[in-house]
Scaffold this active site. Structure first.
Site, PDB file in Angstrom:
ATOM      1  N   ASN A 219      30.757  29.805  46.413  1.00  0.00           N
ATOM      2  CA  ASN A 219      32.112  29.628  46.954  1.00  0.00           C
ATOM      3  C   ASN A 219      32.570  30.979  47.494  1.00  0.00           C
ATOM      4  O   ASN A 219      32.878  31.882  46.722  1.00  0.00           O
ATOM      5  CB  ASN A 219      33.031  29.133  45.818  1.00  0.00           C
TER       6      ASN A 219
ATOM      7  N   HIS B 275      40.007  23.237  42.860  1.00  0.00           N
ATOM      8  CA  HIS B 275      39.729  24.583  42.338  1.00  0.00           C
ATOM      9  C   HIS B 275      41.005  25.144  41.711  1.00  0.00           C
ATOM     10  O   HIS B 275      42.102  24.879  42.195  1.00  0.00           O
ATOM     11  CB  HIS B 275      39.247  25.495  43.482  1.00  0.00           C
TER      12      HIS B 275
ATOM     13  N   GLU C 209      42.367  27.890  41.815  1.00  0.00           N
ATOM     14  CA  GLU C 209      43.221  28.682  42.712  1.00  0.00           C
ATOM     15  C   GLU C 209      44.104  27.775  43.564  1.00  0.00           C
ATOM     16  O   GLU C 209      45.197  28.162  43.972  1.00  0.00           O
ATOM     17  CB  GLU C 209      42.346  29.606  43.583  1.00  0.00           C
TER      18      GLU C 209
ATOM     19  N   GLY D  83      36.644  35.178  38.137  1.00  0.00           N
ATOM     20  CA  GLY D  83      36.892  36.493  38.724  1.00  0.00           C
ATOM     21  C   GLY D  83      37.286  37.568  37.719  1.00  0.00           C
ATOM     22  O   GLY D  83      37.789  38.624  38.095  1.00  0.00           O
TER      23      GLY D  83
HETATM   24  P1  PGA Z   1      33.774  33.911  40.138  1.00  0.00           P
HETATM   25  O1  PGA Z   1      34.482  32.647  40.821  1.00  0.00           O
HETATM   26  O2  PGA Z   1      32.292  33.643  40.117  1.00  0.00           O
HETATM   27  O3  PGA Z   1      34.121  35.064  41.045  1.00  0.00           O
HETATM   28  O4  PGA Z   1      34.344  34.053  38.784  1.00  0.00           O
HETATM   29  C1  PGA Z   1      34.068  31.335  40.507  1.00  0.00           C
HETATM   30  C2  PGA Z   1      34.896  30.349  41.286  1.00  0.00           C
HETATM   31  O5  PGA Z   1      36.083  30.597  41.515  1.00  0.00           O
HETATM   32  O6  PGA Z   1      34.399  29.284  41.675  1.00  0.00           O
END
Ligand code: PGA
Length: 238
Positions: A5, A86, A88, A160
């Site tokens: 992603n 997701h 976010e 993240g």
């Molecule tokens: P990350 O993100 O690997 O940077 O933790 C995963 C995601 O948001 O799908």
């Protein structure tokens, strides 16, 4: 299955560089790249050895929804998958389970495979309510029918942050997710794919992928670095 992603990162030049390195892998594992929507058409045409996905779609096929992109448009551009729900988007765009379900159904309707994201925030995990929280999220986000379905378990606190869930917690959650989906009557008898996401890196990919109930990983940050992402793919091949 290894899904990258890219979120709102990258350019055509970076996308081509990444896709070129990743395309050197044969069909195993199944690789899906989810770049910004503007790159799907060009990259999917140039690199058909991997599958392409989008990061979101609108619930309607078309209409007066300025700035939005429908599932059929993504399909038309060359996508086979679309991430929905997701964290976010759930947090930053106030998408509730009903909105996620509507998007997943829109995806299924045009033949895209939805990758439905679920996962608990830190306080819910600390309270010991993670399984219950994810069941409820999942039951309300699943489309009524789906011939092919991918669920991504992504604890919100692991995205993240460099923190990953403990292996026994991943195992318990993935087993639980498979039971909830089977109970809902979806894909009964078939294998649904449940991915883990949240700070997956070359250093931890192998042990996560070795869990028998983990069918793959959803990778954010590390998917933007060809060396890191290819080493995660290597871990999935072993
Ligand atoms: P990350 O993100 O690997 O940077 O933790 C995963 C995601 O948001 O799908």
């Amino acid at each position: 299955m290894v899904v990258g992603n890219w979120k709102m990162h990258g350019s055509l030049a970076l996308g081509e560089t990444l896709a070129k390195s990743i395309s050197t892998f044969a069909n195993r594992p199944h690789i899906v790249l989810c770049p910004p929507a503007t790159l799907i058409q060009t990259l999917s045409a140039a690199f058909p050895a991997v599958s392409w996905g989008a990061q979101d779609c609108h619930a309607h096929r078309q209409g007066a929804f300025t700035g939005e992109i429908s599932a059929s448009m993504l399909k038309d551009a060359g996508a086979n998958y679309v991430i929905v729900g997701h964290s976010e988007r759930r947090a930053g765009h106030h998408e509730n389970d009903a909105a996620v379900k509507a998007k997943a159904e829109a995806a299924v309707e045009v033949g895209l495979i939805p990758i439905i994201c679920v996962g608990e925030p830190a306080d819910i995990r600390a309270r010991g309510d993670a399984l219950q929280y994810v069941s409820s999220q999942l039951s309300s986000s699943l489309p009524e029918t789906a011939p092919d379905l991918v669920i991504a378990y992504e604890p919100v606190w692991a995205i993240g942050t460099g923190k990953t869930a403990m292996l026994e917690d991943i195992e318990a959650m993935h087993t639980h997710i498979k039971q909830v989906v089977a109970h809902k009557g979806q894909n009964q008898g078939e294998k649904i794919r449940v991915l883990y996401g949240g700070s997956v890196k070359p250093e931890n990919a192998r042990e996560i992928l070795l869990c028998p109930v983990v069918d793959g990983v959803l990778v954010g940050g590390a998917s933007l670095d060809a060396v890191q992402f290819c080493s995660i793919i290597e871990a999935a091949r072993k």
